[in-house]
Structure formats: structure tokens, C-alpha cells
Design a protein around this motif. Structure first.
Motif, short mmCIF file in Angstrom:
data_model
loop_
_atom_site.label_atom_id
_atom_site.label_comp_id
_atom_site.label_asym_id
_atom_site.label_seq_id
_atom_site.Cartn_x
_atom_site.Cartn_y
_atom_site.Cartn_z
N SER A 134 0.82 -1.21 0.00
CA SER A 134 0.00 0.00 0.00
C SER A 134 0.85 1.26 0.00
N SER A 135 0.22 2.32 -0.43
CA SER A 135 0.83 3.64 -0.43
C SER A 135 0.22 4.43 0.71
N THR A 136 1.05 5.18 1.42
CA THR A 136 0.55 5.99 2.52
C THR A 136 0.12 7.38 2.06
N ARG A 137 0.23 7.64 0.76
CA ARG A 137 -0.17 8.95 0.23
C ARG A 137 -1.68 9.12 0.33
N LEU A 138 -2.13 10.36 0.32
CA LEU A 138 -3.55 10.66 0.41
C LEU A 138 -4.32 10.00 -0.75
N ASP A 139 -3.73 9.99 -1.94
CA ASP A 139 -4.36 9.36 -3.10
C ASP A 139 -3.77 7.97 -3.35
N GLY A 140 -3.37 7.32 -2.26
CA GLY A 140 -2.67 6.04 -2.34
C GLY A 140 -3.52 4.87 -2.79
N PHE A 141 -2.96 3.69 -2.64
CA PHE A 141 -3.59 2.45 -3.10
C PHE A 141 -3.34 1.36 -2.08
N MET A 142 -4.04 0.26 -2.22
CA MET A 142 -3.79 -0.94 -1.43
C MET A 142 -4.11 -2.13 -2.32
N LYS A 143 -3.20 -3.09 -2.35
CA LYS A 143 -3.46 -4.31 -3.11
C LYS A 143 -2.91 -5.50 -2.34
N GLY A 144 -3.34 -6.68 -2.73
CA GLY A 144 -2.91 -7.89 -2.06
C GLY A 144 -1.46 -8.23 -2.36
N LEU A 145 -0.94 -9.18 -1.60
CA LEU A 145 0.46 -9.60 -1.78
C LEU A 145 0.68 -10.30 -3.11
N VAL A 146 -0.30 -11.07 -3.55
CA VAL A 146 -0.13 -11.85 -4.76
C VAL A 146 -1.07 -11.35 -5.83
#
Length: 145
Positions: free
Chosen positions: A133-145
Motif C-alpha cells: 500500500s501507499s501511505t499517500r492521500l491518493d494512495g492504493f492498497m493491493k494484495g500480496l499476490v
């Protein structure tokens, strides 16, 4: 004729081995049964994902998997399921979260992203989930695989 038989035997052996590996992964839970008890094992696993992390030690947090999943946690668990994990079985359990700073994550423009982290969630030394994941305000989160 002998060459054809050897080729057929080799192909059959490869097919059988593939089926056995698939069955073994299904029985053991695949990556869910992966033990990552040492720092070296965790960093080695991360590198298999094509991710490079900083030399800094990880941030280590003791967490509790909630017994009741909020809407946000349900969504997070759906992300886990996409990677072959399921936190539902660990409701109410204590776990450990290891957070590493990623140094080689590239955005859509091919530029190295700053503020990207990888989180590994372990229960009794076993990988049970995580995310990138990105900690930026417009960030993202995705799974490990």
C-alpha cells in the motif's frame, strides 16, 4: 519408437508431478502455510514477490484480528482472499504485523513511488495475510499476490 515412449513417459511424469504439487498446495493451504519466523525468511519471501525493501528494520506491531468484522475489515479480508488468504479463521487471535518500506515500486508512468509499504501479517510465525500500500492521500492498497 523408443524415443516416442521416452517422451511419453517424461510428459506423463511431468503431468503427475504437476498434479501432486497442486494437491499438496491445496492440502497445506499454499502460501498460507508459509512459515516466516526469522527476519531473513521474511525478507526472502518479499524478494520472491519482486519487491525490494529498505535495510531499515521493519515496524513491528502486535495486532488482534477482530472477532466482528466492520465493513472496512470485510473489504480488507476480500483483498486477502484474492491473494489466497482468509483472516476470518483468525478472528479474535493475536497476530504480528511487519511493515517494510518498499524501495522499487513503480507507478503507471514507470517512476519509483515513494511512501509504499508492504505489510506481512503472521500468526504463530505463519503468513496469514498482508498487503502492499501507499501511505499517500491518493494512495492504493493491493494484495500480496
Amino acid at each position: 519408437m523408443k524415443r516416442l515412449n521416452k517422451k511419453r513417459i517424461l510428459l506423463t511424469a511431468i503431468a503427475v508431478a504437476t498434479v501432486l504439487v497442486t494437491i499438496l498446495m491445496a492440502v497445506t493451504g499454499g502460501s498460507k502455510s508459509l512459515k516466516l519466523e526469522s527476519e531473513k525468511e521474511r525478507r526472502s519471501y518479499i524478494s520472491t514477490l519482486g519487491i525490494t525493501v529498505s535495510e531499515e528494520p521493519p515496524v513491528i506491531r502486535n495486532i488482534v484480528i477482530p472477532t466482528e468484522f466492520s465493513a472496512v475489515y470485510k473489504k480488507y479480508n476480500e483483498l486477502q482472499k484474492q491473494s489466497g488468504f482468509d483472516l476470518w479463521d483468525y478472528r479474535g487471535e493475536f497476530a504480528v504485523q511487519y511493515t517494510y518500506m518498499v524501495t522499487n515500486y513503480k507507478n503507471d508512468k514507470g517512476e519509483i513511488e515513494q511512501d509504499v509499504r508492504i505489510n506481512l501479517i503472521l500468526y504463530e510465525g505463519k503468513l496469514i495475510g498482508g498487503d502492499i500500500s501507499s501511505t499517500r492521500l491518493d494512495g492504493f492498497m493491493k494484495g500480496l499476490v
